[in-house]
Design an enzyme around this catalytic site. Sequence first.
Site: not given
Length: 395
Positions: A72, A202, A294, A298, A386
């Site tokens: 991604h 998200y 979550p 991580k 991220y």
Amino acid sequence: MKTQVAIIGAGPSGLLLGQLLHKAGIDNVIVERQTGDYVLGRIRAGILEQITVDLLREAGVSEGVDAEGTVHHSIELVYKNIRRSIDVSGLTDGKVVTAYGQTEMTRDLMAAREKAGLTTIYSASGVSIHDFDGTRPSVRFEVEGQAKALQCDFIAGCDGFHGVCRASVPEGSITEYEKVYPFGWLGVLADVPPVSPHAIVYANSERGFALCSMRSMTRSRYYVQCPIDDKVEDWSDERFWNELRLRLDPDLASRIITGPSIEKSIAPLRSFVAEPMRFGRLFLAGDAAHIVPPTGAKGLNLAASDVKYLSSALIEHCIEKSDAGIDNYSQRALARVWRAERFSWWLTTLLHRFPGTGGFDQKVQEAELEYLVNSQAASRSLAENYVGLPLDFAE
Ligand code: RFL
Ligand code: PHB
């Protein structure tokens, strides 16, 4: 029985540590309370940082992720019913994350361990650890009603949040920091193509958080925030898919392909750190020492970085006869842990609906999301966290 490193727990931390030590010629035995199938049945993480993929490569167990992982380059944020993309790679000099399930990673590690002929004792009951404050630690347990003892030089506590290792440390020697969130995540795994095969989505919505992720081009993982005391039985597949759609922007909602769930579970959200992570000849790694909610993806990645630090330290001790690495392990690992704790807490706070949230709080979240997607400085900060912060920092 005797070994150099006794590893408690055959989750990703324990298995990865075992493989890295074995590659360096260090003997190890894993003692696991469950069966291998049970461990593989737990559906958890799905997003690997480059550091984690590199570590699998170093361990010689990257065939699966190389062949089947989906790279991604971006994430998408949904708020106020619109969807915006953050070009994570573009903002981090080309870094990526890889979608590859924890289940698949664990399966690959188990297979490699079996192929190398290494000992893993499954279904061990009554596991206890002893004398880690001296020079001759040991592990005791029962298998099929038979008492066993394992003598070792070191114990690696890779036994997760509810394990025995952290609990065996004398109370005054450990400090615990904890924050429990007033909601859970309901997760569904289904054999349907992902709605967004090139990004993780998200969503912040007035109905609560939602997440669209994937395991492969034919298997998807979705989550919705739910009340902490909800039961899985309260959520039929139909109710789940309807709720998910309501939390996404109309375009994405219209494109979701639904199907029967093959797994459905509710996970609580918690931030937790135990300090230090070393007690004499006992080292904690992964969820045994810390938990993140979550939201930032991580947990597994932190487990992997702990294992990187710990394997290097043990290799340094056994091969180079230097204690510098083991003396520095806790401090080095905790520096990265706290940065990931901060990021995961921040992203959780930004994206979820908290009980008692009023219009003001919702507006502030939306304003921050708008700022995030429109400011390069803000989106770069999100992106670099991220993809995973570096293994070492200047203090
Ligand atoms: P685990 O996986 O809990 O493994 C510990 C093992 O120890 C065994 N055990 C014992 N063995 C012997 N004696 C005892 N007394 C024992 N007590 C326990 C257990 O049976 C188990 O096999 O810990 P480990 O290896 O440190 O791995 C940590 C990860 O599992 C965890 O951090 C991640 O799953 C967190 N997580 C995510 N992390 C990511 O990096 N990216 C993600 O996308 C992500 N998504 C998630 C997640 C966790 C979730 N849940 C359910 C908490 C999504 C979810 C929903
Ligand atoms: C998952 O695929 O399970 C997943 C993805 C991203 C997260 C958490 C979980 O932040």
